[in-house]
Scaffold this motif. Sequence first.
Motif, PDB file in Angstrom:
ATOM      1  N   MET A 159       0.789  -1.336  -0.055  1.00 45.95           N
ATOM      2  CA  MET A 159       0.025   0.021   0.038  1.00 45.95           C
ATOM      3  C   MET A 159       0.909   1.216   0.082  1.00 45.95           C
ATOM      4  O   MET A 159       0.553   2.287   0.501  1.00 45.95           O
ATOM      5  N   ASN A 160       2.120   1.135  -0.783  1.00 49.15           N
ATOM      6  CA  ASN A 160       2.999   2.317  -0.634  1.00 49.15           C
ATOM      7  C   ASN A 160       3.257   2.764   0.692  1.00 49.15           C
ATOM      8  O   ASN A 160       3.472   4.206   0.835  1.00 49.15           O
ATOM      9  N   ALA A 161       3.435   1.918   1.535  1.00 48.93           N
ATOM     10  CA  ALA A 161       4.003   2.347   3.079  1.00 48.93           C
ATOM     11  C   ALA A 161       5.558   2.864   2.688  1.00 48.93           C
ATOM     12  O   ALA A 161       6.258   2.237   1.928  1.00 48.93           O
ATOM     13  N   LEU A 162       5.827   3.878   3.618  1.00 52.78           N
ATOM     14  CA  LEU A 162       7.083   4.756   3.392  1.00 52.78           C
ATOM     15  C   LEU A 162       8.202   4.095   4.149  1.00 52.78           C
ATOM     16  O   LEU A 162       8.338   4.226   5.387  1.00 52.78           O
ATOM     17  N   THR A 163       9.114   3.516   3.382  1.00 52.84           N
ATOM     18  CA  THR A 163      10.428   2.832   4.257  1.00 52.84           C
ATOM     19  C   THR A 163      11.336   3.914   4.353  1.00 52.84           C
ATOM     20  O   THR A 163      11.183   5.129   3.479  1.00 52.84           O
ATOM     21  N   THR A 164      12.327   3.682   5.132  1.00 52.77           N
ATOM     22  CA  THR A 164      13.174   5.085   5.227  1.00 52.77           C
ATOM     23  C   THR A 164      13.996   4.988   3.852  1.00 52.77           C
ATOM     24  O   THR A 164      14.182   6.336   3.565  1.00 52.77           O
ATOM     25  N   GLN A 165      14.283   4.042   3.185  1.00 53.11           N
ATOM     26  CA  GLN A 165      14.678   4.416   1.757  1.00 53.11           C
ATOM     27  C   GLN A 165      13.843   5.144   0.928  1.00 53.11           C
ATOM     28  O   GLN A 165      14.440   6.109   0.251  1.00 53.11           O
ATOM     29  N   MET A 166      12.456   4.807   0.993  1.00 53.24           N
ATOM     30  CA  MET A 166      11.627   5.728   0.156  1.00 53.24           C
ATOM     31  C   MET A 166      11.711   7.017   0.639  1.00 53.24           C
ATOM     32  O   MET A 166      11.557   7.900  -0.139  1.00 53.24           O
ATOM     33  N   TYR A 167      11.843   7.489   2.046  1.00 53.91           N
ATOM     34  CA  TYR A 167      11.696   8.800   2.110  1.00 53.91           C
ATOM     35  C   TYR A 167      12.858   9.437   1.529  1.00 53.91           C
ATOM     36  O   TYR A 167      12.943  10.794   0.944  1.00 53.91           O
ATOM     37  N   GLN A 168      13.984   8.769   1.618  1.00 50.75           N
ATOM     38  CA  GLN A 168      15.282   9.341   1.080  1.00 50.75           C
ATOM     39  C   GLN A 168      15.258   9.395  -0.507  1.00 50.75           C
ATOM     40  O   GLN A 168      15.527  10.224  -1.297  1.00 50.75           O
ATOM     41  N   GLU A 169      14.503   8.458  -1.047  1.00 55.33           N
ATOM     42  CA  GLU A 169      14.291   8.420  -2.661  1.00 55.33           C
ATOM     43  C   GLU A 169      13.526   9.491  -2.869  1.00 55.33           C
ATOM     44  O   GLU A 169      13.803  10.291  -3.920  1.00 55.33           O
ATOM     45  N   ILE A 170      12.371   9.707  -2.146  1.00 51.26           N
ATOM     46  CA  ILE A 170      11.418  10.931  -2.507  1.00 51.26           C
ATOM     47  C   ILE A 170      12.254  12.379  -2.442  1.00 51.26           C
ATOM     48  O   ILE A 170      12.014  13.191  -3.473  1.00 51.26           O
ATOM     49  N   MET A 171      13.033  12.380  -1.400  1.00 50.59           N
ATOM     50  CA  MET A 171      13.999  13.601  -1.367  1.00 50.59           C
ATOM     51  C   MET A 171      14.798  13.873  -2.678  1.00 50.59           C
ATOM     52  O   MET A 171      14.875  14.800  -2.883  1.00 50.59           O
TER      53      MET A 171
END
Length: 391
Positions: A159-171
């Motif tokens: 469900m597109n839960a935000l992992t720490t990697q994802m926060y960083q990739e979004i930045m």
Amino acid sequence: MAGVTGRLVRGWCLRAVRSSLQVPAQLHMSKTAMGASQKDFESAVNQMKLLKKDPGNEVKLKLYAHYKQATEGPCNTPKPAVFDLINKAKWDAWNALGNLPKETARQNYVDLVSGLSSSSDSSSQVKPEADRKQAGYETLVMTSEDGITKIMLNRPTKMNALTTQMYQEIMLALEAASKDDSTITVLTGNGSYFSSGNDLTNFVISPDELEERARRGAILLRDFVGCFIDFPKPLVAVVNGPAVGISVTILRLFDLVYASDRATFHTPFSHLGQTPEACSSYTFPSLMGPAKAAEMLIFGKKLTAAEACARGLVTEVFPDSTFQKEVWTRLKAYSKLPRNALRISKQMIRNHEKEKLHAINAEESRILQERWQSDECMNAIMNFLSRKAKL
Ligand SMILES: CCCCCCCCCCC/C=C/C(=O)SCCNC(=O)CCNC(=O)[C@H](O)C(C)(C)COP(=O)(O)OP(=O)(O)OC[C@H]1O[C@@H](n2cnc3c(N)ncnc32)[C@H](O)[C@@H]1OP(=O)(O)O
């Protein structure tokens, strides 16, 4: 007793899930994206001297006005005679900036020049017109087409839960989008959810790591939200389905929020022993009034898309069956509007409260750092993980 429970929970989390979490290095946005320094400004002035293509009178007037405002402050010379057309146009452009702060004018000047440089760079390269998918992201799909950069959260089975990697990739994706030649940046989700918010397995850590991980988590959160506060171009959320937690609170930092009528908006912070983030402790009460904000942020009331629209969090709701078609047609038309005018207008709307938002963001992150180490929070996470493990 609660302390003992907390320690057991934390130990259980580690054993039960056997996660081998790695802690990636913290990512920081470059200074330019946060606010132009005098050096950035001087280098933009020099860059202008090297520009090969004439940017046209409209842009030249804006550059002139922002240069004068940045170096001398509000317009301080007598109005030229009506027949002195060139000087009058320059004076009008400068005078129109009113009391715009010098720092904002400096930033706008740097942004204008950077927009000109990137568009002249891109015209010298042969790039295919087709969708340009950008490699290097594991949790996102980033594409650029028709003046729109789309950042799509891509963990549909979670469900597109935000992992720490994802926060960083979004930045990283936002930083790239802020510098590319697109006009509009869009965030959306792949699959049935927009995002289920923070991935609760981010909390699967050993008890002796908790303090340090909470400290780093707070920095990550502060930097992540900071990127949205500072994002210089029009930012659009295409909310394709339900949104939970930080994927709801961050929406107030977008310029447009389009939602499918299937979307819901849920901020169950108290249920998780946590507190609001992404500046929502300030932006939600100012948007919808303290009583309605409390219903969401304190008591975790889930809103329908129509309710979120009535409260000002969503710009417009579309039937799910035509959502993608209608939204993208609209955005393609918007992306043809003059790019620099859009950026400057956005900044004029947003700059007033930027400093305040950064201060609130820092304070909310600090409070969450403490909350994450509380038994209330750990017990709630354990409940979620127990259900997941079907214990
Ligand atoms: C030491 C601290 C370090 C922290 C660092 C963090 C830094 C930033 C923090 C920012 C603060 C943000 C706060 C928030 O966002 S609070 C909101 C958190 N989200 C939730 O509480 C939602 C939890 N999920 C659910 O309630 C349900 O999954 C949901 C209603 C979303 C969907 O239910 P449904 O029954 O339809 O589907 P499933 O539950 O079966 O989900 C499918 C699989 O996806 C997994 N999933 C979904 N959401 C999450 C999530 N948020 N975290 C982890 N996993 C999630 C779910 O477990 C299923 O996985 P499996 O198939 O493997 O079982």
